[in-house]
Scaffold this motif. Structure first.
Motif, PDB file in Angstrom:
ATOM      1  N   ASP A 188      31.554  41.332  40.399  1.00 33.48           N
ATOM      2  CA  ASP A 188      32.194  40.331  39.540  1.00 33.48           C
ATOM      3  C   ASP A 188      32.947  40.988  38.381  1.00 33.48           C
ATOM      4  O   ASP A 188      34.052  40.557  38.030  1.00 33.48           O
ATOM      5  N   VAL A 189      32.350  42.011  37.801  1.00 38.25           N
ATOM      6  CA  VAL A 189      32.982  42.706  36.679  1.00 38.25           C
ATOM      7  C   VAL A 189      34.271  43.384  37.135  1.00 38.25           C
ATOM      8  O   VAL A 189      35.313  43.292  36.465  1.00 38.25           O
ATOM      9  N   HIS A 190      34.227  44.067  38.279  1.00 32.85           N
ATOM     10  CA  HIS A 190      35.427  44.751  38.778  1.00 32.85           C
ATOM     11  C   HIS A 190      36.502  43.748  39.189  1.00 32.85           C
ATOM     12  O   HIS A 190      37.701  44.015  39.000  1.00 32.85           O
ATOM     13  N   ILE A 191      36.097  42.610  39.748  1.00 38.58           N
ATOM     14  CA  ILE A 191      37.064  41.567  40.086  1.00 38.58           C
ATOM     15  C   ILE A 191      37.765  41.076  38.825  1.00 38.58           C
ATOM     16  O   ILE A 191      38.990  40.877  38.791  1.00 38.58           O
ATOM     17  N   CYS A 192      36.995  40.883  37.770  1.00 40.98           N
ATOM     18  CA  CYS A 192      37.554  40.438  36.488  1.00 40.98           C
ATOM     19  C   CYS A 192      38.578  41.446  35.976  1.00 40.98           C
ATOM     20  O   CYS A 192      39.669  41.069  35.521  1.00 40.98           O
ATOM     21  N   ARG A 193      38.267  42.732  36.083  1.00 42.56           N
ATOM     22  CA  ARG A 193      39.198  43.772  35.633  1.00 42.56           C
ATOM     23  C   ARG A 193      40.451  43.806  36.498  1.00 42.56           C
ATOM     24  O   ARG A 193      41.571  43.987  35.988  1.00 42.56           O
ATOM     25  N   LEU A 194      40.273  43.645  37.802  1.00 43.27           N
ATOM     26  CA  LEU A 194      41.424  43.622  38.706  1.00 43.27           C
ATOM     27  C   LEU A 194      42.350  42.458  38.377  1.00 43.27           C
ATOM     28  O   LEU A 194      43.573  42.604  38.349  1.00 43.27           O
ATOM     29  N   ARG A 195      41.757  41.289  38.151  1.00 36.78           N
ATOM     30  CA  ARG A 195      42.564  40.124  37.791  1.00 36.78           C
ATOM     31  C   ARG A 195      43.394  40.392  36.543  1.00 36.78           C
ATOM     32  O   ARG A 195      44.571  40.031  36.468  1.00 36.78           O
ATOM     33  N   ARG A 196      42.762  41.013  35.557  1.00 37.73           N
ATOM     34  CA  ARG A 196      43.455  41.293  34.306  1.00 37.73           C
ATOM     35  C   ARG A 196      44.635  42.239  34.543  1.00 37.73           C
ATOM     36  O   ARG A 196      45.730  42.037  34.022  1.00 37.73           O
ATOM     37  N   LYS A 197      44.418  43.256  35.378  1.00 35.65           N
ATOM     38  CA  LYS A 197      45.474  44.239  35.627  1.00 35.65           C
ATOM     39  C   LYS A 197      46.573  43.685  36.524  1.00 35.65           C
ATOM     40  O   LYS A 197      47.709  44.170  36.504  1.00 35.65           O
ATOM     41  N   LEU A 198      46.237  42.667  37.311  1.00 33.36           N
ATOM     42  CA  LEU A 198      47.239  42.009  38.152  1.00 33.36           C
ATOM     43  C   LEU A 198      47.920  40.853  37.423  1.00 33.36           C
ATOM     44  O   LEU A 198      48.717  40.122  38.019  1.00 33.36           O
ATOM     45  N   GLY A 199      47.582  40.676  36.142  1.00 31.07           N
ATOM     46  CA  GLY A 199      48.128  39.562  35.381  1.00 31.07           C
ATOM     47  C   GLY A 199      47.631  38.233  35.900  1.00 31.07           C
ATOM     48  O   GLY A 199      48.300  37.205  35.779  1.00 31.07           O
ATOM     49  N   ASP A 200      46.405  38.251  36.460  1.00 32.54           N
ATOM     50  CA  ASP A 200      45.876  37.093  37.188  1.00 32.54           C
ATOM     51  C   ASP A 200      44.656  36.499  36.503  1.00 32.54           C
ATOM     52  O   ASP A 200      43.957  35.689  37.083  1.00 32.54           O
ATOM     53  N   GLU A 201      44.400  36.921  35.269  1.00 35.44           N
ATOM     54  CA  GLU A 201      43.146  36.558  34.620  1.00 35.44           C
ATOM     55  C   GLU A 201      43.008  35.057  34.371  1.00 35.44           C
ATOM     56  O   GLU A 201      41.951  34.471  34.607  1.00 35.44           O
ATOM     57  N   GLU A 202      44.095  34.422  33.952  1.00 36.03           N
ATOM     58  CA  GLU A 202      44.007  32.999  33.605  1.00 36.03           C
ATOM     59  C   GLU A 202      44.224  32.097  34.821  1.00 36.03           C
ATOM     60  O   GLU A 202      43.459  31.186  35.084  1.00 36.03           O
ATOM     61  N   ARG A 203      45.280  32.359  35.613  1.00 28.29           N
ATOM     62  CA  ARG A 203      45.606  31.472  36.718  1.00 28.29           C
ATOM     63  C   ARG A 203      44.723  31.742  37.948  1.00 28.29           C
ATOM     64  O   ARG A 203      44.465  30.865  38.743  1.00 28.29           O
ATOM     65  N   ARG A 204      44.294  32.988  38.128  1.00 21.98           N
ATOM     66  CA  ARG A 204      43.443  33.370  39.253  1.00 21.98           C
ATOM     67  C   ARG A 204      44.063  32.955  40.586  1.00 21.98           C
ATOM     68  O   ARG A 204      43.402  32.390  41.454  1.00 21.98           O
ATOM     69  N   GLU A 205      45.327  33.246  40.759  1.00 20.15           N
ATOM     70  CA  GLU A 205      46.024  32.848  41.974  1.00 20.15           C
ATOM     71  C   GLU A 205      45.882  33.894  43.074  1.00 20.15           C
ATOM     72  O   GLU A 205      45.818  33.549  44.248  1.00 20.15           O
ATOM     73  N   LEU A 206      45.889  35.169  42.726  1.00 24.94           N
ATOM     74  CA  LEU A 206      45.816  36.208  43.743  1.00 24.94           C
ATOM     75  C   LEU A 206      44.387  36.394  44.260  1.00 24.94           C
ATOM     76  O   LEU A 206      44.163  36.477  45.465  1.00 24.94           O
ATOM     77  N   ILE A 207      43.434  36.467  43.342  1.00 24.37           N
ATOM     78  CA  ILE A 207      42.031  36.632  43.735  1.00 24.37           C
ATOM     79  C   ILE A 207      41.290  35.370  43.299  1.00 24.37           C
ATOM     80  O   ILE A 207      41.050  35.159  42.121  1.00 24.37           O
ATOM     81  N   ARG A 208      40.953  34.558  44.247  1.00 25.55           N
ATOM     82  CA  ARG A 208      40.335  33.265  43.945  1.00 25.55           C
ATOM     83  C   ARG A 208      38.836  33.323  44.227  1.00 25.55           C
ATOM     84  O   ARG A 208      38.394  33.870  45.240  1.00 25.55           O
ATOM     85  N   THR A 209      38.054  32.745  43.354  1.00 27.79           N
ATOM     86  CA  THR A 209      36.613  32.663  43.539  1.00 27.79           C
ATOM     87  C   THR A 209      36.265  31.508  44.467  1.00 27.79           C
ATOM     88  O   THR A 209      36.766  30.398  44.285  1.00 27.79           O
ATOM     89  N   VAL A 210      35.447  31.794  45.470  1.00 30.68           N
ATOM     90  CA  VAL A 210      34.893  30.740  46.324  1.00 30.68           C
ATOM     91  C   VAL A 210      33.438  30.593  45.906  1.00 30.68           C
ATOM     92  O   VAL A 210      32.598  31.448  46.217  1.00 30.68           O
ATOM     93  N   ARG A 211      33.152  29.558  45.161  1.00 35.53           N
ATOM     94  CA  ARG A 211      31.856  29.409  44.512  1.00 35.53           C
ATOM     95  C   ARG A 211      30.695  29.516  45.509  1.00 35.53           C
ATOM     96  O   ARG A 211      30.680  28.862  46.549  1.00 35.53           O
ATOM     97  N   GLY A 212      29.750  30.377  45.164  1.00 32.92           N
ATOM     98  CA  GLY A 212      28.565  30.541  45.981  1.00 32.92           C
ATOM     99  C   GLY A 212      28.751  31.426  47.193  1.00 32.92           C
ATOM    100  O   GLY A 212      27.798  31.682  47.930  1.00 32.92           O
ATOM    101  N   VAL A 213      29.984  31.918  47.401  1.00 36.17           N
ATOM    102  CA  VAL A 213      30.245  32.747  48.587  1.00 36.17           C
ATOM    103  C   VAL A 213      30.798  34.109  48.201  1.00 36.17           C
ATOM    104  O   VAL A 213      30.183  35.140  48.444  1.00 36.17           O
ATOM    105  N   GLY A 214      31.984  34.124  47.589  1.00 40.74           N
ATOM    106  CA  GLY A 214      32.602  35.397  47.253  1.00 40.74           C
ATOM    107  C   GLY A 214      34.014  35.195  46.752  1.00 40.74           C
ATOM    108  O   GLY A 214      34.260  34.342  45.898  1.00 40.74           O
ATOM    109  N   TYR A 215      34.960  35.951  47.342  1.00 42.29           N
ATOM    110  CA  TYR A 215      36.330  35.917  46.867  1.00 42.29           C
ATOM    111  C   TYR A 215      37.297  35.896  48.043  1.00 42.29           C
ATOM    112  O   TYR A 215      36.973  36.313  49.149  1.00 42.29           O
ATOM    113  N   ILE A 216      38.520  35.416  47.756  1.00 42.57           N
ATOM    114  CA  ILE A 216      39.586  35.426  48.753  1.00 42.57           C
ATOM    115  C   ILE A 216      40.859  35.922  48.087  1.00 42.57           C
ATOM    116  O   ILE A 216      41.190  35.507  46.977  1.00 42.57           O
ATOM    117  N   PHE A 217      41.546  36.871  48.754  1.00 43.95           N
ATOM    118  CA  PHE A 217      42.851  37.321  48.285  1.00 43.95           C
ATOM    119  C   PHE A 217      43.881  36.403  48.913  1.00 43.95           C
ATOM    120  O   PHE A 217      44.044  36.374  50.141  1.00 43.95           O
TER     121      PHE A 217
END
Length: 224
Positions: A188-217
């Motif tokens: 989760d921490v590394h995903i958060c950092r990746l989002r920030r570096k991809l300019g994706d921290e607020e919108r979360r469009e590139l790396i989306r959280t699937v609650r209770g499961v994981g992530y989707i690019f």
């Protein structure tokens, strides 16, 4: 072991899928075609011997199988080969031996790529680019984005499975060489950092959280 195998094979131009147990192998084979199976004898739940036997009974056109085991006794090798394995390699083994056996098996099955076939050198999503030989991420502006080794490996795992939900445990497994004995929280921490570096921290469009499961690019990924 799976993380090490994935790293060696992907570095040498192979597209790989990973399965933690025999049931996952069967699921993968029902969903897509594969050219070769590296099958560990000591798998959780069901042994590699049983999986190999089942593969040969279920499939009319069997996929080549290389069995991998710490049990190097002649009797175990004979058992694996008699159950339908095409080759058998005992741990420990070197990267060169593994690659030689994989390439030889693919040649025998007439599915090895031509020697001159170009390797994938770049992954692109939108205006972003990942240079695989250099292990570098480049922003749409052309500027290089600094990533830690763990962040790069995690991004690569997402890019190799675009538009598919990946659980935290598989992501952890794919990045094991860098993250070591990490936890879900580390992912989760590394995903958060990746989002920030991809300019994706607020919108979360590139790396989306699937609650209770994981992530989707979410973006499409092109290989060049």
């Amino acid at each position: 072991m799976r993380a090490a195998l994935l790293k060696v094979l992907r570095t040498n131009g192979f597209h790989c899928l990973s399965a933690p147990d025999g049931y996952s192998i069967m699921t993968i084979l029902t969903e897509q075609d594969v050219d070769l199976i590296l099958l560990d004898v000591m798998m959780p739940g069901i042994s590699g011997f049983d999986i190999c036997r089942d593969l040969r009974l279920r499939h009319d056109n069997p996929v080549p199988v290389i069995m991998i085991s710490a049990r190097g006794d002649e009797a175990d090798k004979v058992t694996g080969l008699e159950l339908g394995a095409d080759d058998y390699i005992a741990k420990p083994f070197g990267d060169s031996e593994l690659l030689a056996r994989v390439r030889a098996m693919l040649r025998r099955a007439h599915i090895a790529p031509a020697p001159a076939a170009p390797r994938v050198r770049q992954l692109r999503f939108g205006d972003w680019a990942v240079d695989l030989p250099q292990r570098q991420l480049f922003a749409p502006s052309g500027a290089r984005v600094e990533l830690s080794g763990a962040e790069y490996d995690l991004l690569l795992a997402l890019l190799e499975h675009p538009q598919r939900v990946i659980g935290r445990e598989p992501l952890l497994e794919m990045s094991r060489s860098r993250l070591g004995n990490a936890s879900d929280r580390t992912i989760d921490v590394h995903i958060c950092r990746l989002r920030r570096k991809l300019g994706d921290e607020e919108r979360r469009e590139l790396i989306r959280t699937v609650r209770g499961v994981g992530y989707i690019f979410t973006a499409a990924v092109e290989r060049a």
